[in-house]
Write a protein that holds these residues in place. Structure first.
Motif, PDB file in Angstrom:
ATOM      1  N   MET A  43       0.824  -1.210   0.000  1.00  0.00           N
ATOM      2  CA  MET A  43       0.000   0.000   0.000  1.00  0.00           C
ATOM      3  C   MET A  43       0.856   1.258   0.000  1.00  0.00           C
ATOM      4  SD  MET A  43      -2.698  -1.194   2.992  1.00  0.00           S
ATOM      5  CE  MET A  43      -3.690   0.315   2.888  1.00  0.00           C
ATOM      6  N   PRO A  44       0.431   2.287  -0.732  1.00  0.00           N
ATOM      7  CA  PRO A  44       1.085   3.598  -0.577  1.00  0.00           C
ATOM      8  C   PRO A  44       0.962   4.048   0.881  1.00  0.00           C
ATOM      9  CG  PRO A  44      -0.409   3.593  -2.450  1.00  0.00           C
ATOM     10  CD  PRO A  44      -0.681   2.333  -1.698  1.00  0.00           C
ATOM     11  N   VAL A  45       1.985   4.690   1.397  1.00  0.00           N
ATOM     12  CA  VAL A  45       1.983   5.045   2.800  1.00  0.00           C
ATOM     13  C   VAL A  45       0.824   5.980   3.145  1.00  0.00           C
ATOM     14  CG1 VAL A  45       3.581   7.007   2.513  1.00  0.00           C
ATOM     15  CG2 VAL A  45       3.443   5.798   4.714  1.00  0.00           C
ATOM     16  N   GLU A  46       0.427   6.840   2.200  1.00  0.00           N
ATOM     17  CA  GLU A  46      -0.701   7.740   2.462  1.00  0.00           C
ATOM     18  C   GLU A  46      -1.992   6.958   2.669  1.00  0.00           C
ATOM     19  OE1 GLU A  46       2.482   9.842   0.254  1.00  0.00           O
ATOM     20  OE2 GLU A  46       1.383   7.964  -0.083  1.00  0.00           O
ATOM     21  N   GLU A  47      -2.180   5.889   1.882  1.00  0.00           N
ATOM     22  CA  GLU A  47      -3.378   5.055   2.028  1.00  0.00           C
ATOM     23  C   GLU A  47      -3.349   4.306   3.357  1.00  0.00           C
ATOM     24  OE1 GLU A  47      -5.512   1.196  -0.159  1.00  0.00           O
ATOM     25  OE2 GLU A  47      -3.891   2.289  -1.183  1.00  0.00           O
ATOM     26  N   PHE A  48      -2.184   3.821   3.729  1.00  0.00           N
ATOM     27  CA  PHE A  48      -2.028   3.103   4.997  1.00  0.00           C
ATOM     28  C   PHE A  48      -2.348   4.027   6.171  1.00  0.00           C
ATOM     29  CE2 PHE A  48       0.278   1.075   8.470  1.00  0.00           C
ATOM     30  CZ  PHE A  48       0.138  -0.283   8.217  1.00  0.00           C
ATOM     31  N   ALA A  49      -1.829   5.239   6.129  1.00  0.00           N
ATOM     32  CA  ALA A  49      -2.073   6.204   7.208  1.00  0.00           C
ATOM     33  C   ALA A  49      -3.553   6.567   7.292  1.00  0.00           C
ATOM     34  CB  ALA A  49      -1.229   7.459   6.988  1.00  0.00           C
ATOM     35  N   SER A 101       5.694   8.468  11.692  1.00  0.00           N
ATOM     36  CA  SER A 101       5.186   9.764  12.151  1.00  0.00           C
ATOM     37  C   SER A 101       3.692   9.699  12.429  1.00  0.00           C
ATOM     38  CB  SER A 101       5.449  10.838  11.082  1.00  0.00           C
ATOM     39  OG  SER A 101       6.816  10.943  10.801  1.00  0.00           O
ATOM     40  N   GLY A 102       3.211  10.716  13.114  1.00  0.00           N
ATOM     41  CA  GLY A 102       1.780  10.938  13.256  1.00  0.00           C
ATOM     42  C   GLY A 102       1.016   9.751  13.810  1.00  0.00           C
ATOM     43  N   ILE A 103       0.146   9.170  12.975  1.00  0.00           N
ATOM     44  CA  ILE A 103      -0.785   8.130  13.401  1.00  0.00           C
ATOM     45  C   ILE A 103      -0.074   6.834  13.784  1.00  0.00           C
ATOM     46  CG2 ILE A 103      -1.220   7.131  11.114  1.00  0.00           C
ATOM     47  CD1 ILE A 103      -3.938   7.984  13.713  1.00  0.00           C
ATOM     48  N   SER A 104       1.182   6.679  13.364  1.00  0.00           N
ATOM     49  CA  SER A 104       1.978   5.497  13.728  1.00  0.00           C
ATOM     50  C   SER A 104       3.335   5.954  14.249  1.00  0.00           C
ATOM     51  CB  SER A 104       2.139   4.564  12.519  1.00  0.00           C
ATOM     52  OG  SER A 104       2.729   3.338  12.900  1.00  0.00           O
ATOM     53  N   TYR A 105       3.294   6.847  15.205  1.00  0.00           N
ATOM     54  CA  TYR A 105       4.496   7.510  15.708  1.00  0.00           C
ATOM     55  C   TYR A 105       5.449   6.508  16.353  1.00  0.00           C
ATOM     56  CZ  TYR A 105       7.264  11.250  17.832  1.00  0.00           C
ATOM     57  OH  TYR A 105       8.275  12.112  18.179  1.00  0.00           O
ATOM     58  N   HIS A 171       0.565  13.961   9.706  1.00  0.00           N
ATOM     59  CA  HIS A 171       2.028  13.847   9.754  1.00  0.00           C
ATOM     60  C   HIS A 171       2.426  12.475   9.229  1.00  0.00           C
ATOM     61  CE1 HIS A 171       2.564  17.535  12.239  1.00  0.00           C
ATOM     62  NE2 HIS A 171       1.338  17.223  12.622  1.00  0.00           N
ATOM     63  N   ILE A 172       2.724  12.415   7.938  1.00  0.00           N
ATOM     64  CA  ILE A 172       3.009  11.131   7.289  1.00  0.00           C
ATOM     65  C   ILE A 172       4.502  10.931   7.075  1.00  0.00           C
ATOM     66  CG2 ILE A 172       2.641   9.771   5.184  1.00  0.00           C
ATOM     67  CD1 ILE A 172      -0.123  11.074   4.990  1.00  0.00           C
ATOM     68  N   HIS A 173       5.166  11.913   6.519  1.00  0.00           N
ATOM     69  CA  HIS A 173       6.584  11.762   6.192  1.00  0.00           C
ATOM     70  C   HIS A 173       7.503  12.295   7.285  1.00  0.00           C
ATOM     71  CE1 HIS A 173       5.461  10.333   2.239  1.00  0.00           C
ATOM     72  NE2 HIS A 173       4.650  11.381   2.122  1.00  0.00           N
TER      73      HIS A 173
END
Length: 281
Positions: A43-49, A101-105, A171-173
């Motif tokens: 999955m693209p990281v944006e979709e995963f987040a 980052s962010g949701i999976s810090y 906060h993804i990247h």
């Protein structure tokens, strides 16, 4: 013993097994046929987040999560009319810095007490799927009674909950939120890593310095954590030592009594808030 730095490990129980099974049900429904532990590779990281941004609150605030959690506390002999818990949180640690980052810090070394947690707080942690030493977290017990220069003096829990926490999924990247971190070199060795079975539990003081292990397992780790306080400890100030926290505010208003989900009495939360303010002024 926990307030002196001891760590307790419990095998899985019927209620903890029920809690992770419920979490798996929500997780696997959200990933729609993908293996949640390896989906990051597809999955693209944006979709995963974005998926986690919907999944995590669903578990955290689901009434079933709280109901099972109360049953777990009762199963382990806790007095439900005196034990208060915060919501059980679904955590993830992805492999190879896919989403740190962010949701999976991916948490740097920290004490929960730098984030306005009371020093009588007990942290509970359990894996949902099998874990290995390469994807758990580490305790750094030699810092339990040893101060670390840190940024907790800039942290205000009320500001965090109003402004910073709601932006987590953005906060993804990289994560630009100012969070309390060590502000001096720290030696994280020796460290303790525990690898409980799914549903097995680890209990330790929120005053322990701990950090997310750099996940090199190739699999996303899913886990549940929550915190408890005993109302008699809150009132008497029985607690682990505060060696270096200077934050403002208190998380006590987040805690619910296990038998009826009522909140910590406001006068206690207000008193802790006032004491924290007095220490930094």
């Amino acid at each position: 013993m926990i307030f002196n730095g001891d760590v307790f490990l419990y095998s899985a129980t019927p209620a903890s097994t029920k809690l992770i099974e419920f979490a798996r049900e929500l997780i696997e429904e959200a990933f729609e046929g993908r293996d949640p532990q390896t989906a990051q590779h597809e999955m693209p990281v944006e979709e995963f987040a974005a998926l986690l941004a919907e999944l995590k609150p669903r578990f955290i605030h689901h009434p079933t999560s709280k109901k099972i959690l109360a049953a777990l506390l009762e199963e382990l002999g806790m007095a439900l009319d005196k034990t208060y818990f915060d919501v059980p949180r679904l955590r993830t640690s992805t492999a190879d810095h896919y989403l740190d980052s962010g949701i999976s810090y991916a948490y740097h070394a920290h004490r929960d007490c730098w984030y306005s947690a009371p020093f009588c707080q007990v942290n509970w942690w359990m894996p949902i799927y099998e874990v290995v030493p390469e994807n758990v977290f580490a305790l750094h017990p030699h810092y339990f009674d040893r101060p670390v220069l840190n940024g907790s003096g800039r942290y205000d829990y009320a500001e965090w909950t109003a402004v910073s926490r709601p932006t987590a999924a953005q906060h993804i990247h990289n994560d630009t939120r100012d969070q309390p971190k060590p502000e001096e070199a720290v030696d994280l060795q020796p460290e303790l890593r525990f690898v409980p079975e799914p549903g097995g539990m680890m209990l330790f003081s929120g005053a322990h310095l701990h950090s997310t292990v750099a996940n090199t397992s190739g699999r996303t780790r899913f886990s549940i954590d929550f915190r408890t306080v005993h109302i008699d400890d809150v009132r008497s100030r029985a607690a682990a030592p505060n060696v270096d926290a200077t934050c403002r505010g208190t998380t006590l208003r987040d805690f619910h009594r296990a038998d009826d989900l009522s909140h910590i009495p406001e006068e206690l939360a207000a008193a802790y808030e006032a004491e924290a303010l007095a220490k930094v002024t």
